[in-house]
Design a protein around this motif. Structure first.
Motif, short mmCIF file in Angstrom:
data_model
loop_
_atom_site.label_atom_id
_atom_site.label_comp_id
_atom_site.label_asym_id
_atom_site.label_seq_id
_atom_site.Cartn_x
_atom_site.Cartn_y
_atom_site.Cartn_z
N THR A 67 0.82 -1.21 0.00
CA THR A 67 0.00 0.00 0.00
C THR A 67 0.85 1.26 0.00
OG1 THR A 67 -1.78 -1.12 1.21
CG2 THR A 67 -1.71 1.29 1.37
N MET A 70 1.55 3.61 -3.01
CA MET A 70 0.62 4.68 -3.36
C MET A 70 0.81 5.88 -2.43
SD MET A 70 -1.65 5.93 -5.31
CE MET A 70 -2.46 4.65 -6.28
N LYS A 146 -6.39 8.27 -7.46
CA LYS A 146 -5.17 8.03 -8.22
C LYS A 146 -5.14 6.60 -8.75
CE LYS A 146 -1.07 9.09 -9.77
NZ LYS A 146 -0.90 10.09 -10.86
N ALA A 147 -5.58 5.65 -7.95
CA ALA A 147 -5.60 4.26 -8.40
C ALA A 147 -6.47 4.11 -9.65
CB ALA A 147 -6.12 3.36 -7.28
N CYS A 152 -6.30 0.99 -12.16
CA CYS A 152 -6.66 -0.03 -11.18
C CYS A 152 -8.18 -0.21 -11.16
CB CYS A 152 -6.18 0.35 -9.79
SG CYS A 152 -4.38 0.53 -9.65
N THR A 155 -9.30 -2.06 -6.66
CA THR A 155 -8.58 -1.55 -5.49
C THR A 155 -9.47 -0.61 -4.68
OG1 THR A 155 -6.36 -1.75 -6.44
CG2 THR A 155 -6.67 -0.05 -4.78
N SER A 170 -6.71 -4.86 -2.67
CA SER A 170 -6.18 -4.60 -4.00
C SER A 170 -5.89 -5.95 -4.65
CB SER A 170 -4.92 -3.73 -3.94
OG SER A 170 -4.54 -3.31 -5.23
N ASP A 174 -3.29 -4.78 -9.96
CA ASP A 174 -3.37 -3.37 -9.59
C ASP A 174 -2.10 -2.90 -8.88
OD1 ASP A 174 -5.86 -3.30 -10.70
OD2 ASP A 174 -6.96 -2.97 -8.83
N ILE A 178 0.47 0.15 -9.82
CA ILE A 178 0.89 1.18 -8.86
C ILE A 178 2.41 1.26 -8.80
CG2 ILE A 178 0.89 1.80 -6.41
CD1 ILE A 178 -2.00 0.59 -6.33
N GLU A 181 3.66 3.07 -11.85
CA GLU A 181 3.51 4.51 -11.69
C GLU A 181 4.58 5.07 -10.75
OE1 GLU A 181 2.02 8.39 -11.95
OE2 GLU A 181 1.64 6.62 -13.20
#
Length: 280
Positions: A67, A70, A146-147, A152, A155, A170, A174, A178, A181
């Motif tokens: 997590t 992110m 953002k996800a 995604c 999520t 999630s 996904d 992330i 990114e």
């Protein structure tokens, strides 16, 4: 006795059918062939987004501290390196793993980034959430937006640190998106590759064992994020450079830490060696 004559055209047609079956084999079957015990796993080509291998790629699971990738993305997009991150009493009380900061203090955003990604500090991740989003709930809305923006589809983030919540879910696919990114941000990559760092007089080492390999068999180490809770089990999102291409591996729900690393290595080696993989 009659002689059976096979015509060349018929043989070519049969070969084409067999090759079609081979290349149409589901990715899950490939993952099983390399012996994946984790509940879900993928290997993605970062440039194209193609999933080279998958097992339960879209199965919602608890992502634990993966997590924090992110959280790191939102940190670097909203805060400059020297901006302050405020540590509230609520942040300081977060369960272990903690950096152990005192309430009503501040650290820089750059220090917070390293503490979140290297130490996996739950107190610092919560402090980032309050600083950037105003509250954990406000930050979770930012995380989920953002996800969705990066593609995604399964999520739902509730916490900034991955501590257990039933609705905090999630998928392997996904989490790979992330991490892809996250790798677009040089500050995040630099933190993922840092082996030792000091914040507020507290020195810690990067918790990713792959970072200390002298000659990785699966390519050049870029970095990644580990995670664990009793319900999520062992998780690892990891990136390596193979023959000029960046490959992202995600393992969720491995029953043991040793398997988490072993299966990540196995998937990346398979991605590197399998001549049948045709990237888009």
């Amino acid at each position: 006795m009659r002689r059976v004559v096979f015509r060349r055209g018929w043989l070519c047609g049969l070969c084409a059918i067999l090759l079609g079956v081979l290349f149409a084999m589901p990715a899950d079957a490939a993952a099983r062939r390399v012996g994946i015990n984790a509940r879900a796993a993928v290997v993605m080509d970062a440039e194209s987004g193609t999933l080279l291998y998958s097992k339960n790629a879209d199965l919602p699971l608890y992502p634990a501290s993966t997590t924090k990738l992110m959280t790191a993305i939102l940190l670097v997009t909203h805060l400059n390196p020297e901006d302050p991150v405020y540590v509230s009493e609520e942040a300081a009380r977060q369960p272990s793993v903690r950096l152990g900061l005192k309430p009503d203090t501040t650290i820089t955003a750059e220090d917070a980034l390293h503490a979140v990604l290297m130490k996996s500090a739950n107190d610092v991740a919560y402090a980032v959430a309050q600083t950037v989003g105003g509250s954990q709930e406000g930050f979770a809305r930012m995380m989920n937006l953002k996800a969705r923006l990066i593609g995604c589809t399964h999520t739902n983030f509730v916490t900034p640190n991955g501590l257990h919540e039933d609705e905090h879910l999630s998928t392997a696919h996904d989490i790979a998106l992330i991490l892809r990114e996250a790798l677009r941000h040089p500050r995040i990559v630099a933190a993922l590759q840092t082996k030792q760092y000091t914040v507020a007089g507290k020195t810690f080492r990067n918790g990713n064992r792959f970072l200390y390999l002298e000659a990785p068999p699966f390519g050049e180490v870029i970095g990644g994020k580990t995670g664990y809770t009793s319900k999520a089990m062992y998780c690892l999102a990891f990136a390596a450079r193979q023959d000029g291409r960046v490959r992202i591996s995600v393992v969720l729900g491995a029953p043991r830490k040793s398997l988490m690393y072993r299966e990540t290595r196995r998937l990346l080696e398979y991605a590197q060696q399998d001549a049948r993989v045709q990237l888009v």
